[in-house]
Scaffold this motif. Structure first.
Motif, short mmCIF file in Angstrom:
data_model
loop_
_atom_site.label_atom_id
_atom_site.label_comp_id
_atom_site.label_asym_id
_atom_site.label_seq_id
_atom_site.Cartn_x
_atom_site.Cartn_y
_atom_site.Cartn_z
N SER A 199 0.75 -1.15 0.05
CA SER A 199 -0.14 -0.03 -0.01
C SER A 199 0.97 1.04 -0.13
N THR A 200 2.16 1.10 0.29
CA THR A 200 2.98 2.35 0.54
C THR A 200 3.68 2.72 -0.85
N PHE A 201 3.87 1.72 -1.70
CA PHE A 201 4.82 1.89 -2.98
C PHE A 201 3.93 1.41 -4.19
N ASP A 202 4.46 2.30 -5.21
CA ASP A 202 3.59 1.79 -6.41
C ASP A 202 4.12 0.65 -7.24
N ALA A 203 5.29 0.50 -6.95
CA ALA A 203 6.03 -0.87 -7.67
C ALA A 203 7.31 -1.41 -7.05
N PHE A 204 7.85 -2.42 -7.31
CA PHE A 204 8.85 -3.18 -6.62
C PHE A 204 9.98 -3.63 -7.80
N VAL A 205 11.14 -3.25 -7.43
CA VAL A 205 12.44 -3.91 -8.11
C VAL A 205 12.99 -4.83 -7.28
N ILE A 206 13.35 -6.20 -7.48
CA ILE A 206 14.11 -7.03 -6.62
C ILE A 206 15.56 -7.09 -7.30
N LEU A 207 16.62 -6.90 -6.71
CA LEU A 207 17.88 -7.44 -7.19
C LEU A 207 18.23 -8.60 -6.85
N HIS A 208 18.81 -9.19 -7.65
CA HIS A 208 19.07 -10.69 -7.42
C HIS A 208 20.08 -11.10 -8.32
N GLY A 209 20.69 -12.47 -7.84
CA GLY A 209 21.71 -12.80 -8.63
C GLY A 209 21.25 -13.59 -9.96
N THR A 210 21.99 -13.70 -11.06
CA THR A 210 21.58 -14.16 -11.99
C THR A 210 21.23 -15.67 -12.15
N SER A 221 5.75 -15.31 -9.41
CA SER A 221 4.48 -14.96 -10.44
C SER A 221 3.35 -15.81 -10.11
N PHE A 222 3.53 -16.74 -9.16
CA PHE A 222 2.43 -17.62 -8.52
C PHE A 222 2.09 -17.21 -7.17
N LEU A 223 3.13 -16.69 -6.49
CA LEU A 223 3.04 -16.78 -5.06
C LEU A 223 2.17 -15.29 -4.91
N LEU A 224 2.50 -14.03 -5.89
CA LEU A 224 2.09 -12.95 -5.65
C LEU A 224 0.58 -12.98 -6.44
N GLU A 225 -0.41 -13.33 -5.75
CA GLU A 225 -1.85 -13.65 -6.13
C GLU A 225 -2.61 -12.49 -6.57
N ASP A 226 -3.29 -11.97 -7.69
CA ASP A 226 -4.01 -10.88 -8.05
C ASP A 226 -3.17 -9.76 -7.79
N LEU A 227 -2.13 -9.85 -8.51
CA LEU A 227 -1.18 -8.69 -8.58
C LEU A 227 -1.68 -7.50 -9.19
N GLY A 228 -1.51 -6.30 -8.70
CA GLY A 228 -2.00 -5.21 -9.43
C GLY A 228 -1.02 -4.23 -9.89
N LYS A 229 0.18 -4.49 -9.18
CA LYS A 229 1.35 -3.26 -9.61
C LYS A 229 2.54 -4.20 -10.03
N THR A 230 3.45 -3.19 -10.40
CA THR A 230 4.61 -3.86 -11.39
C THR A 230 5.72 -4.60 -10.29
N VAL A 231 6.14 -5.50 -10.77
CA VAL A 231 7.39 -6.21 -9.88
C VAL A 231 8.18 -6.60 -10.99
N ILE A 232 9.50 -6.22 -10.82
CA ILE A 232 10.70 -6.38 -11.68
C ILE A 232 11.70 -7.12 -11.12
N LEU A 233 12.30 -8.20 -11.42
CA LEU A 233 13.49 -8.80 -11.11
C LEU A 233 14.55 -8.18 -12.03
N PRO A 264 1.13 -4.93 -14.46
CA PRO A 264 0.48 -5.89 -13.16
C PRO A 264 1.32 -7.28 -13.19
N GLU A 265 2.53 -7.41 -13.52
CA GLU A 265 2.98 -8.83 -13.63
C GLU A 265 4.34 -8.87 -12.85
N CYS A 266 4.83 -10.16 -12.48
CA CYS A 266 6.32 -10.38 -12.15
C CYS A 266 7.09 -10.49 -13.20
#
Length: 690
Positions: A199-210, A221-233, A264-266
């Motif tokens: 509820s605080t942020f508009d989107a999320f970026v995840i830094l991750h090893g390749t 993509s499965f754990l985040l159910e009914d996602l309505g915001k952008t999530v990018i790794l 609205p996807e992972c």
């Protein structure tokens, strides 16, 4: 110091789990260095522009450059207006105590962040570094909150021509993890932290090893159910600490897309390309283009322009609020067939506690036809083990075209279509963790696209369009649209459609012939005019609560998508195109920045709101003033619309809350003793107690 969120500002939370992007070169090779990334971003103006905190910022603008030139010529070497390019090239390290002056953002985590207030009070010196050791408060069981320093990007042009800046905070894990060490519990931790900050942020970026990024993007993509915001790794092949690296482009690209677009996807962003997260695999350990999506096109291509393939972006059509699923079954595995594999090996692999297996088969889903091997697979299926068949080929899908493939289906093995190995494994783990799902339901859902992870069978697709639309057909479509506009704009009956025919028709009146004469356009010009009318009609139908108009627009959009899919660009030029960013359900009105959902909410159009949500309307879109559809519905007193929007996951955000508009409306309702308005604002999620 917390800042109110402006209408020209989006907020992004970066979850830094670790990976190569954080590493520096040590005596024993590359090692992760805590807080190195955050400190580096703070000194580079492309990632943090202090001038953006000033009301007089002209960063990277003509005015700013001229102001800087005048000041330089007069001997006053002030940095105001200095171009973003030159400041990024020669960053000046900030003073040691700058963190104390940075605005902060409240960030929550399932683990402690920084140090507790008690520890800070016991410390001999409270002059700690706020970035490395923020004060942490436990606000619930396994929920901690800290106010992290925020960074802000220079303004850039967002969709709709709005000059927008991105404010973001970095939540860094301690310790930072190499991606080869990530486990199921870490996937659940990421999903949980997104849920805590949703509820605080508009989107999320995840830094991750390749190395395991495609596993994580598939799982999320499965754990985040009914996602309505952008999530990018995203991550990097070369650390940010190196002069020549891919870290800057990857992180900056992910940050800009997350801050400017609601997808609205992972997703996974790498090498100027945004992929659907459950469609990718890492295919190279030394190329900067490390990931591939062989069976699905990219969602976004970043070049001189950012081109979003909106037709392929998933749209949430369920009226459910976002939630993070926090379980995955560990009793799943992948078995790759090879010539000469023994039945004993297969039986041992399929024995308890194994509950699900991804079977990597040859070609289009083939396997050795030895009776003992087939019998072992059948025994496992009969025992309740869910086996899903995918191809060992990176490109392509399993099918029953060959007898050797049909034999697997006959013993109970489920075809996995064109899923990647990473996706098939995490999807199976996710489905098997659902306590209410029976084995038969899991088998059915494995072969069903839940998050766009596999291509639907051809039999479920719309019928192919055999011929492209000609000019006459385009004109008829335009007249259809105009008829709808006239119907909605007045109380008159719909204007009859003019039928145009290539054949001579002596009975056709001279007036109709004259009316048709000016339409001497190409098919492309006609299609372009048709496309321009649809957004106007969509907003009009939403405001008038006219379901017929909305259905008309959506049907035309679906028809265009099917037509384009059946007519490759190389064969038919031009293709019919009414694609709007986010679909017609999310077409933006240029002047106000409002979507059709805004129009429907303002006018209390309950039926239109439901129809738009079912068509994938985004409940988190904010207009040029920073307001959500939920805010307008509550302000106008449309209780029914508020209830539907809240059910679909809408929350008050942006200027609604931080601009004080919602709280002011609540105070007015309270002072006027308007219990009805107070009740509606409470349903919308506003604080009516204080």
């Amino acid at each position: 110091m917390d800042l109110a969120q402006g209408s020209d500002e989006s907020r992004v939370l970066i979850l830094n789990t670790g990976g190569t992007i954080n590493m520096i070169l040590g005596h024993q090779g590359y090692v992760p260095e805590p807080y190195f990334l955050t400190e580096t971003l703070r000194t580079q103006n492309r990632f943090h522009d202090p001038l953006e905190e000033s009301l007089f910022s002209h960063s990277a603008s003509v005015e700013g450059y001229r102001e800087w030139t005048r000041n330089t010529n007069s001997g006053a070497a002030t940095p105001i207006g200095k171009s973003a390019q030159s400041r990024a090239a020669s960053p000046t390290p900030p003073p040691q105590d700058q963190h104390h002056h940075l605005p902060t953002l409240p960030v929550r985590s399932s683990r402690p962040i920084g140090i507790s207030h008690v520890a800070a009070q016991l410390s001999q010196s409270c002059n700690h570094n706020a970035a490395k050791h923020p004060l942490c408060t436990k606000i619930a069981d396994d929920v901690y909150e800290a106010h992290l320093p925020s960074l802000i990007t220079p303004r850039s042009t967002a969709p709709g021509g709005i000059r927008k800046r991105i404010r973001y905070a970095v939540l860094e894990w301690d310790p930072l993890l190499d991606s080869s060490n990530l486990e199921i519990t870490d996937w659940i931790r990421i999903a949980t932290e997104i849920e805590l900050n949703y509820s605080t942020f508009d989107a999320f970026v995840i830094l991750h090893g390749t190395d395991t990024m495609s596993y994580t993007s598939s799982a999320l993509s499965f754990l985040l159910e009914d996602l309505g915001k952008t999530v990018i790794l995203t991550g990097a092949q070369i650390p940010l600490s190196q002069l020549r690296n891919d870290a800057v482009d990857n992180l900056l690209g992910a940050l800009v897309i997350a801050g400017h677009y609601i997808i609205p996807e992972c997703c996974l962003f790498f090498n100027h390309t945004l992929y659907r997260g459950n469609r990718v695999s890492k295919f190279s350990s030394y190329d900067l283009n490390a990931f591939s999506s062989p069976n699905f096109p990219p969602l976004v291509n970043v070049g001189i322009d950012i081109v979003v393939n909106w037709n392929d972006v998933i749209r949430q059509t369920s009226l459910r609020r976002f939630r993070a699923h926090k379980q995955m079954s560990p009793h799943v595995a992948t078995l790759r067939l090879f010539p000469g594999i023994t039945t004993a090996t297969v039986r041992a692999f399929l024995s308890p506690p194994t509950r699900g297996v991804v079977l990597e088969t040859f070609g289009a889903g083939n396997a050795p036809q030895r009776p003992d091997l087939i019998s072992a697979l059948k025994e496992a299926c009969d025992r309740g083990v869910v086996i899903v068949s995918i191809s060992q080929c990176a490109k392509g899908s399993v099918s029953d075209a060959y007898e050797t493939g049909r034999s697997l289906l006959m013993v109970g093995i489920v075809p996995g279509g064109d899923m990647t190995p990473e996706c098939a494994l995490t999807k199976l783990s996710y489905l098997l963790s659902k306590p209410d799902f029976s084995v038969s339901e899991v088998r059915r859902l494995v072969g069903t696209p839940l998050r766009g992870e596999l291509t639907r069978p051809a039999s479920t697709l719309p019928p192919a369009v055999s011929e492209p639309k000609g000019i006459d057909q385009n004109l008829e479509s335009i007249q259809d649209v105009l008829s709808q506009v006239v119907r909605l704009s007045s109380s008159q009956r719909p204007v009859p459609r003019v039928v145009i025919s290539h054949e001579a028709d002596e009975s056709r009146s001279e007036s109709i012939a004259e009316a048709a004469a000016p339409w001497s356009w190409t098919a492309a010009e006609a299609a372009s005019t048709e496309s321009a009318l649809f957004p106007f009609l969509m907003h009009l139908a939403a405001a008038r609560d006219d379901a017929e108009g909305i259905v008309f627009c959506l049907a035309a959009e679906r028809g265009a998508a099917a037509e384009n899919a059946a007519s490759p660009a190389a064969e038919y030029q031009p293709r019919r195109n009414i694609a709007i960013g986010g679909g017609l359900a999310n077409c933006i009105e240029p002047a106000s920045g409002r979507s059709p959902l805004h129009s429907a909410a303002i006018n209390g159009s309950v039926g239109a709101v439901s129809a738009l949500l079912e068509a994938g309307a985004l409940v988190h879109l904010r207009d040029a003033l920073g307001h959500t559809p939920l805010y307008y519905a509550a302000r106008q007193g449309h209780e029914g619309v508020v209830e539907i929007l809240v059910k679909a996951g809408a929350i008050l955000g942006g200027s609604d809350v931080e601009g004080g508009f919602a709280s002011l409306a609540v105070k007015k309702a309270s002072s006027a003793r308007d219990d009805n308005a107070t009740r509606i604002w409470k349903k919308a999620g506003a604080n009516v107690e204080g």
